[in-house]
Design a protein around this motif. Structure first.
Motif, short mmCIF file in Angstrom:
data_model
loop_
_atom_site.label_atom_id
_atom_site.label_comp_id
_atom_site.label_asym_id
_atom_site.label_seq_id
_atom_site.Cartn_x
_atom_site.Cartn_y
_atom_site.Cartn_z
N PRO A 1 0.49 7.16 1.64
CA PRO A 1 1.66 7.18 0.77
C PRO A 1 2.27 5.81 0.42
N TYR A 2 2.29 4.89 1.36
CA TYR A 2 2.99 3.62 1.12
C TYR A 2 2.40 2.84 -0.06
N PRO A 3 1.10 2.51 -0.05
CA PRO A 3 0.60 1.73 -1.19
C PRO A 3 0.64 2.51 -2.50
N LEU A 4 0.48 3.83 -2.45
CA LEU A 4 0.51 4.59 -3.69
C LEU A 4 1.93 4.63 -4.26
N SER A 5 2.95 4.70 -3.40
CA SER A 5 4.33 4.65 -3.89
C SER A 5 4.62 3.28 -4.51
N ARG A 6 4.08 2.22 -3.93
CA ARG A 6 4.28 0.88 -4.50
C ARG A 6 3.58 0.76 -5.85
N PHE A 7 2.40 1.35 -5.98
CA PHE A 7 1.68 1.35 -7.26
C PHE A 7 2.54 2.02 -8.33
N TYR A 8 3.04 3.24 -8.05
CA TYR A 8 3.82 3.96 -9.05
C TYR A 8 5.20 3.33 -9.27
N GLY A 9 5.74 2.66 -8.28
CA GLY A 9 6.97 1.90 -8.50
C GLY A 9 6.74 0.81 -9.54
N ALA A 10 5.60 0.11 -9.43
CA ALA A 10 5.25 -0.93 -10.40
C ALA A 10 4.92 -0.31 -11.76
N VAL A 11 4.27 0.84 -11.79
CA VAL A 11 3.94 1.51 -13.04
C VAL A 11 5.21 1.86 -13.81
N THR A 12 6.18 2.47 -13.13
CA THR A 12 7.39 2.98 -13.79
C THR A 12 8.53 1.97 -13.87
N GLY A 13 8.51 0.98 -12.99
CA GLY A 13 9.64 0.07 -12.90
C GLY A 13 10.79 0.64 -12.10
N TRP A 14 10.58 1.80 -11.48
CA TRP A 14 11.62 2.44 -10.66
C TRP A 14 11.59 1.84 -9.26
N ALA A 15 12.71 1.95 -8.58
CA ALA A 15 12.82 1.42 -7.22
C ALA A 15 12.04 2.30 -6.24
N THR A 16 11.49 1.65 -5.23
CA THR A 16 10.89 2.39 -4.12
C THR A 16 11.92 2.45 -3.00
N ASP A 17 11.75 3.40 -2.11
CA ASP A 17 12.71 3.57 -1.01
C ASP A 17 12.57 2.42 -0.02
N ASP A 18 13.66 1.69 0.20
CA ASP A 18 13.65 0.53 1.11
C ASP A 18 13.33 0.90 2.55
N GLU A 19 13.52 2.17 2.91
CA GLU A 19 13.26 2.59 4.28
C GLU A 19 11.79 2.93 4.52
N ASP A 20 11.00 3.06 3.46
CA ASP A 20 9.58 3.38 3.62
C ASP A 20 8.81 2.19 4.17
N ARG A 21 7.81 2.49 5.01
CA ARG A 21 6.98 1.46 5.63
C ARG A 21 5.53 1.90 5.62
N PRO A 22 4.59 0.95 5.73
CA PRO A 22 3.20 1.33 5.88
C PRO A 22 3.04 2.29 7.06
N GLY A 23 2.24 3.31 6.89
CA GLY A 23 2.01 4.30 7.94
C GLY A 23 2.92 5.51 7.86
N HIS A 24 4.00 5.45 7.07
CA HIS A 24 4.87 6.62 6.93
C HIS A 24 4.11 7.77 6.26
N ASP A 25 4.46 8.99 6.63
CA ASP A 25 3.82 10.18 6.07
C ASP A 25 4.37 10.58 4.71
N GLU A 26 5.54 10.09 4.36
CA GLU A 26 6.12 10.32 3.04
C GLU A 26 6.77 9.04 2.55
N CYS A 27 6.56 8.71 1.29
CA CYS A 27 7.19 7.55 0.68
C CYS A 27 7.62 7.94 -0.73
N ALA A 28 8.75 7.37 -1.18
CA ALA A 28 9.34 7.80 -2.43
C ALA A 28 9.47 6.68 -3.45
N VAL A 29 9.36 7.08 -4.71
CA VAL A 29 9.77 6.27 -5.85
C VAL A 29 11.01 6.97 -6.37
N LEU A 30 12.12 6.27 -6.34
CA LEU A 30 13.42 6.88 -6.59
C LEU A 30 13.63 7.12 -8.08
#
Length: 128
Positions: free
Chosen positions: A15-44
């Motif tokens: 989830p972590y690198p994929l959320s960063r990819f889509y954050g860059a795609v959309t320009g939306w913020a990613t959740d600051d609390e997400d870290r590598p290895g987390h089971d869920e990561c968000a693009v806000l």
């Protein structure tokens, strides 16, 4: 009674690198609390009342075509410029449906999930 869409959830292996990819795609913020290895990561979501993107770790690999996918529309560039930008971020072109001045391009994200890039409003001659 009705419901609102809170999240568009995408199963993935990491989830972590994929959320960063889509954050860059959309320009939306990613959740600051997400870290590598987390089971869920968000693009806000970009604004209250809009759905965000939630990436959830699953054990099984992707095996077929998505039943649901995102259709993206460039805000500040042409479709072709946006395709080039997304490929530079790690997307792969898997089908070209551009046609004469309209159409779209099908890409896959770094984990193989399909999404499309359509023409911009300016390219279609419609207000943004």
């Amino acid at each position: 009674m009705t419901s609102s869409i809170r999240w568009i959830s995408i199963d993935c292996a990491d989830p972590y690198p994929l959320s960063r990819f889509y954050g860059a795609v959309t320009g939306w913020a990613t959740d600051d609390e997400d870290r590598p290895g987390h089971d869920e990561c968000a693009v806000l979501p970009p604004a209250p009342g809009h759905p965000g993107l939630l990436f959830t770790r699953v054990p099984e690999p992707k095996t077929g075509k998505n039943r649901l996918h995102l259709d993206l529309q460039p805000r500040e560039s042409t479709r072709d410029e946006e395709v080039d930008r997304l490929v530079a971020l790690g997307a792969t072109v898997i089908a070209d449906r551009r046609g004469e001045g309209q159409g779209w391009v099908v890409l896959s994200d770094p984990e193989g999930n399909e999404f499309c890039v359509n023409t911009s409003s300016a390219e279609r001659g419609t207000p943004g």
